[in-house]
Design a protein around this motif. Structure first.
Motif, PDB file in Angstrom:
ATOM      1  N   GLY A   1      25.969  46.925  43.038  1.00 18.68           N
ATOM      2  CA  GLY A   1      26.943  47.779  42.374  1.00 18.68           C
ATOM      3  C   GLY A   1      28.306  47.159  42.177  1.00 18.68           C
ATOM      4  O   GLY A   1      29.202  47.791  41.600  1.00 18.68           O
ATOM      5  N   TYR A   2      28.487  45.906  42.604  1.00 12.15           N
ATOM      6  CA  TYR A   2      29.812  45.283  42.496  1.00 12.15           C
ATOM      7  C   TYR A   2      30.150  44.948  41.049  1.00 12.15           C
ATOM      8  O   TYR A   2      29.323  44.425  40.301  1.00 12.15           O
ATOM      9  N   THR A   3      31.360  45.249  40.635  1.00 12.65           N
ATOM     10  CA  THR A   3      31.961  44.747  39.408  1.00 12.65           C
ATOM     11  C   THR A   3      33.458  44.613  39.668  1.00 12.65           C
ATOM     12  O   THR A   3      33.971  45.106  40.667  1.00 12.65           O
ATOM     13  N   CYS A   4      34.168  43.965  38.753  1.00 17.41           N
ATOM     14  CA  CYS A   4      35.628  43.884  38.871  1.00 17.41           C
ATOM     15  C   CYS A   4      36.257  44.557  37.653  1.00 17.41           C
ATOM     16  O   CYS A   4      35.569  44.998  36.732  1.00 17.41           O
ATOM     17  N   VAL A   5      37.582  44.597  37.636  1.00 21.07           N
ATOM     18  CA  VAL A   5      38.298  45.298  36.574  1.00 21.07           C
ATOM     19  C   VAL A   5      38.033  44.674  35.207  1.00 21.07           C
ATOM     20  O   VAL A   5      38.007  45.378  34.188  1.00 21.07           O
ATOM     21  N   LYS A   6      37.805  43.364  35.151  1.00 24.04           N
ATOM     22  CA  LYS A   6      37.499  42.733  33.850  1.00 24.04           C
ATOM     23  C   LYS A   6      36.249  43.346  33.245  1.00 24.04           C
ATOM     24  O   LYS A   6      36.208  43.676  32.062  1.00 24.04           O
ATOM     25  N   GLY A   7      35.224  43.472  34.072  1.00 22.40           N
ATOM     26  CA  GLY A   7      33.967  43.998  33.559  1.00 22.40           C
ATOM     27  C   GLY A   7      34.057  45.458  33.196  1.00 22.40           C
ATOM     28  O   GLY A   7      33.539  45.888  32.151  1.00 22.40           O
ATOM     29  N   ARG A   8      34.697  46.246  34.033  1.00 18.75           N
ATOM     30  CA  ARG A   8      34.774  47.681  33.764  1.00 18.75           C
ATOM     31  C   ARG A   8      35.664  48.006  32.570  1.00 18.75           C
ATOM     32  O   ARG A   8      35.600  49.108  32.015  1.00 18.75           O
TER      33      ARG A   8
END
Length: 733
Positions: free
Chosen positions: A41-48
């Motif tokens: 479930g990990y993502t960072c702000v760039k992806g979101r």
């Protein structure tokens, strides 16, 4: 109707698995895929933030042609390719194929087909001049590996690591140095399992706060610190002496070379306690399995190749290489796995071979052609200069060192083509700007993940992992956007150049002749790249959430009979370079230095920020950021007080080369005397007034003639001396 799809983010090499929502083909939301076994479930702000970028009103949805008065006229992709092909043919006819160069930046990861088709085009054209950021961003890694020689099996790395030595990197921002996925979660699990973490960094980063031992030196002393640690290992007889005796050469020469670098002397130079250097060496050499990695901190400063070489030397003295019978947990999946053998090979050509740069005489390197001197190739007088550049997936004006020279060089070109979804700083200088599809609009697979496992880097997952994604969104209605590979295919068709595409690392697979008259689909080309892979592409496609692929298992084989090669821990050039570092350190210690109340004597160091990827994500910046959209100048609070500055004051950061505007931010995690700024921000000088919206370009402070790494022509990018000058302007909040 809302449609939900699994996919992968391609905003950086992490390639986080995602779950996206699409309405009538329009991307509306992105979240991490909690069903993925690696990323959890990990993502960072760039992806979101990708819906913001895909649907942004400033996104280019049709190509642009620059008119003589500087205005840009919308034209069709077909017309743009017609005109570009005609101009390229004229340049090649008059000046030869070497007059054409190409560059691909780090955002080629958005589409796995861009790089191989771009390289196929340049090969068909007959030009050897393809450049990339690998000779500006940690180029010392492959060069050092070539100088050392290879153990024909991987390093132990992340697998059951008992110790990690991380130098000048911050995985929370860069996704480097710990496995991709959920980096903080993995680190917590390993620390609870007993792993010891050694961090060398002038800043007290998130990583440093979790370290078993944090050495916080002044920048520029990484070579000396590593040499002192190696000295401790040799003097105290630590490490894997059986492995060294059997497979390693040059140990006595290395012992003599590092002997002057006592922990006491190095500690005084670097501003750290000598006993902490000794402790770091003992922990690393006695903990058991482990790995070491250096990031952009030492990679941007002096002697980056020597830093990487000493890191590998330390790993080798400690025997951190897989042995016969051990399983290779990080074997590639979509591409063919090499044969791993428990034996060494000697040093191989590392730099100065192949095609030569005519302006500087530098040759090719194990990291690629020297991008740091490409501007010089454009500025040459006479017939030999580069006259056309095709730039794809990067932003040279904001990303390359010595912005003033870069702009002068790009202005002198007969033809500049930029493939870019934005009117970036480089696009504003281009003759043509091609508008590409964005990454949720194209099919992809985790080829970059496999490449990271095969290269001497610490990107990628802990285990063999892969994922495929079809295109899950559509370009906006009426858009004239194409995939980057389609541009090179279109040029080749118009210029009569036959393109061939090869499977990755599968020499037994015959190169595929790309049909120029009947354009293949992206899916067909992805199948070509994956031919001969360890796991068939169809099997990977069966796992829409991505999966770990342990089978077929890959093991390290027994050594071949009669092998006598040794890895060389005292390469002649590296020993000579180490002596030069000693002399430089002695001179610096005699002259003193440090920050002064007049603002002089500061050192610029670079820092990563999570919402950007090099020069991508800067303009337009995503909304709702916790951090400013510009790149502040971070200083220690005591330095601000000494200079009479307060948080939010406007300043000029000036080097011997140029100056840029900035806004100060207090940062108690920095050592005094440092100015920390993120790179890749800002535009050309005439846009400095827009600093609060887009930041300033630190590349303007750099001098291309000030080489930090002579092997690859890389200018000094970090640890640059600067002066802080206060501006009489209101504070920025």
């Amino acid at each position: 109707m809302v449609a939900t799809h699994t996919s992968t983010c391609r905003a950086c090499v992490n390639m986080c698995p995602t779950v996206v929502e699409v309405v009538d083909g329009r991307l509306v939301s992105v979240a991490g895929d909690r069903d993925n076994p690696v990323f959890r479930g990990y993502t960072c702000v760039k992806g979101r933030s990708q819906p913001y970028y895909h649907n942004h009103p400033d996104r280019l949805l049709t190509p642009r042609k620059r008119l003589p008065d500087g205005r840009y006229l919308p034209i069709s992709s077909e017309t743009a390719m017609d005109e570009i092909a005609e101009r390229l043919q004229a340049i090649v006819a008059d000046h030869g194929p070497r007059a054409v160069a190409s560059y691909f930046g780090s955002m080629i990861i958005t589409n796995p087909l861009t790089q191989p088709v771009q390289l196929a085009f340049m090969q068909a054209l007959g030009s050897p001049l393809t450049f990339h950021p690998g000779t500006l961003d940690k180029p010392g890694k492959p060069i050092a590996a070539a100088l050392l020689g290879a153990w024909q099996a991987p390093l132990q790395g992340y697998d059951r690591a008992d110790v990690a030595l991380l130098i000048g990197l911050n995985p929370a921002q860069s996704h480097y140095g710990v496995p991709c996925g959920a980096p903080s979660t993995w680190l917590g699990e390993r620390l609870r399992a007993g792993m010891q973490l050694i961090v060398i960094d002038p800043r007290e980063t998130e990583l440093a706060r979790r370290a078993t031992l944090h050495l916080q030196p002044m920048p520029g002393h990484d070579v000396a610190i590593l040499a002192a640690m190696i000295r401790v290992v040799l003097v105290e007889g630590l490490g894997d002496r059986e492995f060294v005796d059997r497979y390693v050469g040059g140990v006595e020469e290395l012992r003599a070379a590092v002997d002057p670098f006592t922990p006491a002397v190095v500690g005084r130079w670097a501003g750290i306690p000598a006993d902490r250097i000794v402790e770091a060496a003992r922990i690393f050499a006695t903990a058991g399995r482990g790995y070491a990695a250096a990031g952009v901190g030492p990679g941007f400063a002096d002697s980056s190749t020597l830093v990487e070489y000493l890191v590998l030397v330390l790993e080798t003295l400690c025997g951190h290489w897989l042995r016969a019978g051990e399983r290779v947990e990080r074997a590639p999946t979509l591409v063919a796995a090499p044969r791993y053998v428990a034996q060494p090979s000697g040093p191989r050509p590392a730099y100065g071979f192949g095609v030569r740069m005519r302006a500087t005489g530098l040759g090719a390197t194990a990291a690629g052609l020297p991008t740091g001197v490409l501007a010089d190739e454009m500025l040459l007088d006479g017939e030999d200069r580069v006259r056309a550049l095709i730039s794809c997936g990067g932003n040279p004006v904001s990303a390359w060192p010595d912005q003033q020279k870069v702009i002068e060089a790009l202005d002198r070109l007969d033809l500049l083509v930029q493939i870019d979804p934005w009117m970036s700083a480089t696009a504003r200088l281009a003759d043509y700007v091609l508008a590409p599809k964005m990454f949720y609009e194209v099919a992809s697979a985790t080829f970059p993940t496999d490449m990271m496992m095969l290269m001497p880097t610490w990107y990628g997952p802990e285990r063999s992992y892969a994922q495929y994604t079809p295109a899950v969104a559509e370009p906006p209605a009426g858009a004239d956007v194409i995939e980057e590979w389609e541009f090179f295919h279109g040029l080749a068709r118009r210029m009569g150049l036959q393109l061939h595409l090869s499977a990755m690392f599968a020499a037994e697979v015959e190169p595929w002749r790309i049909d120029l008259e009947h354009k293949p689909t992206s899916e067909e080309l992805i199948e070509v790249l994956a031919a001969g892979g360890r796991v068939p592409l169809d099997e990977v496609k069966r796992h829409p959430h991505g999966a770990v692929f342990p089978e077929p298992a890959v093991y390290v084989e027994e050594p071949d009979p009669g092998v006598t090669h040794r890895m060389q821990v005292a390469h002649q050039q590296m020993v000579r370079h180490l002596g030069e570092v000693w002399d430089r350190e002695v001179r610096a210690a005699a002259t003193g230095g440090g920050p002064r109340p007049d603002g002089s004597g500061f050192r610029l160091v670079h820092r990563r920020v999570q919402h950007t990827y090099n020069s991508t994500g800067v303009e337009p910046a995503p909304p709702a950021l916790r951090h400013p959209r510009f790149n502040p100048a971070h200083l220690h609070p005591e330095d601000l007080a000494m200079l009479g500055l307060r948080d939010g004051d406007e300043i000029v950061v000036r080097s011997a080369r140029a100056g840029i505007p900035a806004v100060v931010r207090a940062d108690p995690t920095l050592r005094r005397g440092l100015v920390g700024m993120a790179h890749g921000f800002g535009g050309a000088p005439e846009r400095d007034s827009e600093y609060p919206r887009m930041g300033a370009c630190t590349g303007r402070l750099l001098d291309a003639a000030d080489l930090a790494d002579p092997y690859v022509g890389m200018p000094r990018i970090g640890n640059v001396e600067v002066t802080i000058i206060r501006r009489k302007r209101p504070r920025v909040r």
